[in-house]
Scaffold this motif. Structure first.
Motif, PDB file in Angstrom:
ATOM      1  N   GLU A   1      -4.673  13.614  -3.453  1.00 44.62           N
ATOM      2  CA  GLU A   1      -4.371  12.303  -2.876  1.00 44.62           C
ATOM      3  C   GLU A   1      -4.160  11.256  -3.967  1.00 44.62           C
ATOM      4  OE1 GLU A   1      -6.753  10.978   0.578  1.00 44.62           O
ATOM      5  OE2 GLU A   1      -7.257   9.252  -0.671  1.00 44.62           O
TER       6      GLU A   1
ATOM      7  N   THR B   1      -0.509   8.940   7.663  1.00 44.31           N
ATOM      8  CA  THR B   1      -1.356   8.425   6.592  1.00 44.31           C
ATOM      9  C   THR B   1      -2.405   7.438   7.099  1.00 44.31           C
ATOM     10  OG1 THR B   1       0.097   6.529   6.137  1.00 44.31           O
ATOM     11  CG2 THR B   1       0.571   8.608   4.970  1.00 44.31           C
TER      12      THR B   1
ATOM     13  N   ARG C   1      -3.316   6.886  -4.194  1.00 44.44           N
ATOM     14  CA  ARG C   1      -3.103   5.594  -3.552  1.00 44.44           C
ATOM     15  C   ARG C   1      -2.835   4.544  -4.631  1.00 44.44           C
ATOM     16  NH1 ARG C   1      -7.716   5.164   1.266  1.00 44.44           N
ATOM     17  NH2 ARG C   1      -8.187   7.395   1.391  1.00 44.44           N
TER      18      ARG C   1
ATOM     19  N   TYR D   1       0.832  -1.196   0.000  1.00 47.26           N
ATOM     20  CA  TYR D   1       0.000   0.000   0.000  1.00 47.26           C
ATOM     21  C   TYR D   1       0.873   1.256   0.000  1.00 47.26           C
ATOM     22  CZ  TYR D   1      -4.617   2.108   1.054  1.00 47.26           C
ATOM     23  OH  TYR D   1      -5.816   2.789   0.994  1.00 47.26           O
TER      24      TYR D   1
ATOM     25  N   PHE E   1       0.482   5.416  -0.059  1.00 48.60           N
ATOM     26  CA  PHE E   1      -0.509   6.449   0.237  1.00 48.60           C
ATOM     27  C   PHE E   1       0.192   7.797   0.272  1.00 48.60           C
ATOM     28  CE2 PHE E   1      -3.058   9.261   2.731  1.00 48.60           C
ATOM     29  CZ  PHE E   1      -4.368   8.804   2.706  1.00 48.60           C
TER      30      PHE E   1
ATOM     31  N   ARG F   1      -7.089   1.002   4.760  1.00 50.07           N
ATOM     32  CA  ARG F   1      -5.659   1.257   4.874  1.00 50.07           C
ATOM     33  C   ARG F   1      -4.908  -0.073   4.749  1.00 50.07           C
ATOM     34  NH1 ARG F   1      -7.448   5.835   4.559  1.00 50.07           N
ATOM     35  NH2 ARG F   1      -6.635   7.700   5.621  1.00 50.07           N
TER      36      ARG F   1
END
Length: 419
Positions: free
Chosen positions: A407, A103, A409, A42, A44, A152
């Motif tokens: 943002e 985050t 991701r 992940y 972010f 998340r």
């Protein structure tokens, strides 16, 4: 906190891998068991583009690797059947720095730095009689009043008891008592608190209690919901919802409507709370195309209350802004496309735009906001990389009363069925 649980997670993976051969004689308890291991990578990045000054953080950016082990046993034989569910989670820091923390991917220590790793392991006993099941231990509920927020690196969990009953055809009844939570970026567990809109509240509660039911009829195209929840000594909340799906030629029309009523509870640890919320989300689907329009409105003296660090269950809930502030009115348009209709199964895309006004900022002017989201996801359908998925999200959010946000991701995932 950082390293003690890693051997436990490794042991759990090993135990899950050999369990069928060791206990094959246990009948349904083992025959009905399953275990999966998900790897989740992940990245972010959230840029608070309008924040300036030496002492204010203008960017949150981190990269982590997560592992999620889920084990679900079958049930023993007999009128009262027993089983066990377990979950083990491990998060590893790949990139972070003191000036880019926050985050929600990784825990932050007292020194202002992200932990190198964090992990936890929990289990729940499940007891089934007929079509009613009681669970005690580590839980991951997904309710209209407590939405499962797997947004998340690792998902949150709760500790307590829940009961789900399906004794009557079409009717599902729920009840539960949750005493603590493990947040998405924490190894331990702690007491729950509330948020009003985007603002965390100071008071901590000893329990979240809930009861509710959903009734599906009309060949399960229509469902009605009624729920009640209490975050002890902070707020209580009631919900009534309606969902309907209606085929119309080559189209399928849908409606998702809900009303919330919330006020303070008991000792009022977060002060007075008065909120009524309405949301509507209408859809039209044809082939790979799905179109949505939504309207949402806040009423009362305060913003919408929810359990801290969870997404709201409202129709206009989106990745960055909540659109749930005091007196806020918001409108949504959204378009989804499933590329399976063009012969590319596994590829999906979403574009969404939400705009709001009428926010009571308590600063002498009307608050407004808008957000544009673009999501593209692909899951490999066959071959050596089958079940490998990638999801990319880009967000631009702007407001005249809160921080503007850009943002990005990128999420890579792979789920391995152990048995």
């Amino acid at each position: 906190m950082q390293n003690t649980m890693i051997p436990k997670l490794s042991l759990a993976v090993a135990a899950a891998s050999v369990l069928p051969s060791v206990h094959a004689a246990d009948g349904g308890f083992i025959d009905g068991a399953s275990a999966t291991l998900q790897a989740r990578n992940y990245y972010f990045s959230r840029d608070f583009s309008d924040i300036v000054g030496a002492n204010q953080q203008s960017k949150a950016e981190e990269w982590g690797q997560g592992f999620i082990l889920n084990f679900k046993s079958g049930y023993t034989q007999g009128t009262v059947r027993l089983g066990v569910d377990a979950i083990g989670q491990l998060g590893l820091k790949l990139d972070s720095s003191r000036d880019r923390v926050g985050t929600g991917l990784l825990p932050v220590g007292d020194d202002g730095r992200a932990a190198d790793d964090y992990s936890r392991f929990g289990a729940a006993l499940k007891v089934r009689v007929s079509d009613t099941e009681l669970k005690i231990g580590e839980l991951q509920p997904n309710l209209p009043l407590l939405t499962f927020s797997d947004i998340r690196l690792l998902p949150p969990t709760y500790q307590g008891a829940s009961i789900i009953s399906n004794e009557v055809a079409g009717l599902t009844l729920h009840g539960g008592h949750l005493r603590s939570t493990s947040l998405r970026n924490e190894a331990g567990d702690g007491r729950m608190r509330a948020m009003l809109g985007r603002t965390p509240q100071a008071g901590f509660s000893d329990a979240f209690n809930y009861v509710g039911g959903d009734y599906a009829f009309n060949a399960e195209r229509t469902s009605l919901s009624a729920w009640y929840a209490q975050l002890e000594d902070i707020y209580k909340q009631r919900f009534i919802g309606l969902k309907h799906s209606e085929p119309l030629g080559s189209w399928t029309l849908g409606a998702n409507l809900g009303v919330y009523d919330s006020n303070e509870d008991g000792s009022k640890l977060a002060g007075a709370i008065d909120n009524q919320a309405f949301y509507s989300l209408l859809s039209a689907k044809r082939g790979g195309h799905t179109f949505y329009v939504g309207y949402q409105a806040m009423f009362g003296d305060h913003a919408f209350p929810r359990v801290f660090a969870n997404v709201t269950p409202l129709g206009n809930e989106v990745p960055t802004y909540e659109f749930a502030e005091k007196d806020e009115r918001s409108w949504q348009v959204r378009y989804d496309y499933d590329f399976a209709a063009l012969g590319v199964p596994g590829l999906v895309a979403t574009v969404r735009y939400i705009t709001s006004d009428n926010v009571d900022t308590d600063r002498g002017f009307e608050g407004t906001a808008h957000e544009r989201d673009l999501d593209v996801g692909y899951t490999v359908q066959s071959g050596l990389l089958k079940n490998v998925g990638i999801r990319i999200r880009n967000v631009a959010a702007r407001s005249n009363y809160r921080s503007d946000i850009d943002e990005n991701r990128v999420i890579l995932s792979y789920t391995l069925a152990l048995f």
